[in-house]
Design an enzyme around this catalytic site. Structure first.
Site, PDB file in Angstrom:
ATOM      1  N   ASP A  66      -0.228   5.131   0.720  1.00 35.42           N
ATOM      2  CA  ASP A  66      -0.464   5.997   2.063  1.00 35.42           C
ATOM      3  C   ASP A  66      -0.317   5.490   3.221  1.00 35.42           C
ATOM      4  OD1 ASP A  66      -0.973   8.180   0.354  1.00 35.42           O
ATOM      5  OD2 ASP A  66      -2.829   7.342  -0.180  1.00 35.42           O
ATOM      6  N   ASP A  95       0.971  -1.180  -0.048  1.00 34.49           N
ATOM      7  CA  ASP A  95       0.145   0.012  -0.114  1.00 34.49           C
ATOM      8  C   ASP A  95       0.890   1.119   0.111  1.00 34.49           C
ATOM      9  OD1 ASP A  95      -2.233   1.584   0.448  1.00 34.49           O
ATOM     10  OD2 ASP A  95      -1.686   1.744   2.668  1.00 34.49           O
TER      11      ASP A  95
END
Ligand code: BG6
Ligand code: MG
Length: 223
Positions: free
Chosen positions: A13, A11
């Site tokens: 963020d 991922d």
């Protein structure tokens, strides 16, 4: 038993860089303008969730979900994004979270493939600012998928584009919605953050500097 490990899918963020904090600040400001203040605890529900779905969650919290037309909702989401874009304007490779560069290097040195799975429409811009775009074999962002996290589509798409089986992948996430997405894709989930919030992950580290390549690989093998 899992298949022999072939890929790591990250991922963006809150895992590679601390943009999760900027998303929080930008939503908080919009929420306050709408008379819907919210806590960091509520913000956990927004992490990993797409822009429009996040807005819906905030409006529902304030019981204002029926107060705006679709056009007005789009304008509110655009306002939040304009603020967010200002906050990320000065991001540089120095903003890569501690331990991530080392982990990426270990993943590559061991010959595993690298994927990115981010529902953010700003993912490419952030990856460019971090000078990490060329490190990844595949980047799947909001433009490539129909259903955001917690749906498994984004992690499954990354595995497909990397040409590997889902259970030969490790997904790394800071959001509960992201961990759900990884697990429903049939992958091994590594969480970064609170063990309570990320209870469904196979392995949780409190912060990125604690991520251990050796332990992750070993735990995936034993699963
Ligand atoms: C996710 C973030 O990566 O991207 C969410 O965790 C954010 O907080 C989502 O809402 C969508 O981002 P953007 O940049 O398209 O508004
Ligand atoms: Mg995240």
């Amino acid at each position: 038993m899992s298949k022999p490990l072939q890929a790591f899918i990250f991922d963006l963020d809150g895992v590679i860089t601390d943009t999760a904090e900027y998303h929080y600040l930008a939503w908080k400001k919009l929420g306050e303008e709408l008379g819907i203040p919210f806590t960091r605890e509520f913000n956990e529900e927004l992490k990993g969730v797409s822009r429009m779905d996040s807005l819906e969650k905030i409006l529902t919290l304030g019981n204002r979900q029926n107060d705006f037309s679709q056009d007005e909702k789009e304008a509110l989401a655009t306002k939040k994004n304009e603020h967010y874009v200002q906050l990320i304007a000065n991001i540089t490779p120095k903003d890569i979270l501690p331990g991530i560069k080392e982990l990426l290097a270990e993943v590559k040195a061991a010959g595993y493939k690298l994927g990115l799975a981010s529902v953010s429409k700003n993912a490419f811009a952030v990856m460019e600012s971090l000078e990490l775009k060329s490190e990844f074999d595949v980047i799947v962002d909001a433009a490539t998928i129909v259903r955001g996290k917690p749906d498994p589509e984004i992690f499954l798409t990354a595995a497909k584009l990397l040409n590997v089986d889902a259970n030969a992948c490790i997904g790394i996430e800071d959001a509960a919605a992201g961990v759900d997405s990884i697990k429903d894709a049939g992958m091994f989930a590594v969480g970064v953050g609170s063990a309570e919030t990320l209870a469904k992950a196979d392995l949780v580290y409190p912060s990125t500097d604690k991520l251990s390549f050796g332990e992750i690989v070993k735990m995936h093998q034993e699963k």
